[in-house]
Design an enzyme around this catalytic site. Structure first.
Site, short mmCIF file in Angstrom:
data_model
loop_
_atom_site.label_atom_id
_atom_site.label_comp_id
_atom_site.label_asym_id
_atom_site.label_seq_id
_atom_site.Cartn_x
_atom_site.Cartn_y
_atom_site.Cartn_z
CG ASP A 124 101.24 -6.64 -2.25
OD1 ASP A 124 102.14 -7.10 -1.52
OD2 ASP A 124 100.07 -7.08 -2.24
CG ASP A 142 103.61 -11.12 -0.74
OD1 ASP A 142 103.31 -11.29 0.46
OD2 ASP A 142 103.11 -10.22 -1.44
#
Length: 172
Positions: A124, A142
């Site tokens: 991330d 995501d």
């Protein structure tokens, strides 16, 4: 004379491939360019690049579960992607309100599966914040999953053409 069959929406899998490509390219950039756990401001007071890792799911759900969650989330993502691809095969190509969100979810799910299998976690790197309130870090995969899920919900709620069988684009 028989009617020509309506082409399926499987062509929308090209969007899934694009999402996977952008996701993996961005993560390769992050891994080669950004320091771990160090904010790099993009827009001061709102947006940082912030390289971090997630062994769980959304919001680090089950991230400290001991390792089994890697295989659980991998199997779940592959299963959901397979189901959505099957639904795409049963959806008419022009039914973009179904095809677009399915393709986004598939691309995002596969992008994160690649991370889990290659690294043992998801990379991330996008961090949004206002003051001391920070949204959990996320990535392009995501974003595609969330956008697809919102599309499925919104287009499903506001479909005025009648009820559709899931994944078919056909009216019941």
């Amino acid at each position: 004379m028989s009617q020509r069959p309506n082409p399926s929406a499987l062509i929308w899998l090209l969007l899934s491939v694009l999402v996977v490509g952008l996701d993996q390219w961005s993560k390769a950039w992050v891994l080669s360019s950004l320091p771990e756990y160090t904010p790099v401001p993009v827009i001061d007071g709102f947006w940082n690049w912030y390289r971090t890792y997630n062994t769980g799911a959304a919001f680090s759900f089950l991230s400290d579960a001991g390792g089994w969650q890697l295989w659980f989330f991998t199997a779940l993502a592959v299963g959901i992607s397979g189901l959505l691809a099957f639904w795409l095969s049963r959806t008419a190509r022009g039914q973009w309100r179904s095809a677009l969100p399915y393709a986004l979810v598939i691309g995002g799910a596969i992008g994160n599966v690649i991370d889990r299998l290659m690294h043992g976690h998801v990379v991330d790197f996008i961090q949004w914040y206002i003051g001391s309130h920070t949204w959990p870090s996320f990535n392009i995969a995501d974003s595609a999953i969330v956008g697809g899920a919102i599309g499925i919900a919104v287009f499903g709620l506001f479909d005025k053409s009648g009820k559709q069988e899931p994944g078919t684009g056909n009216l019941r």
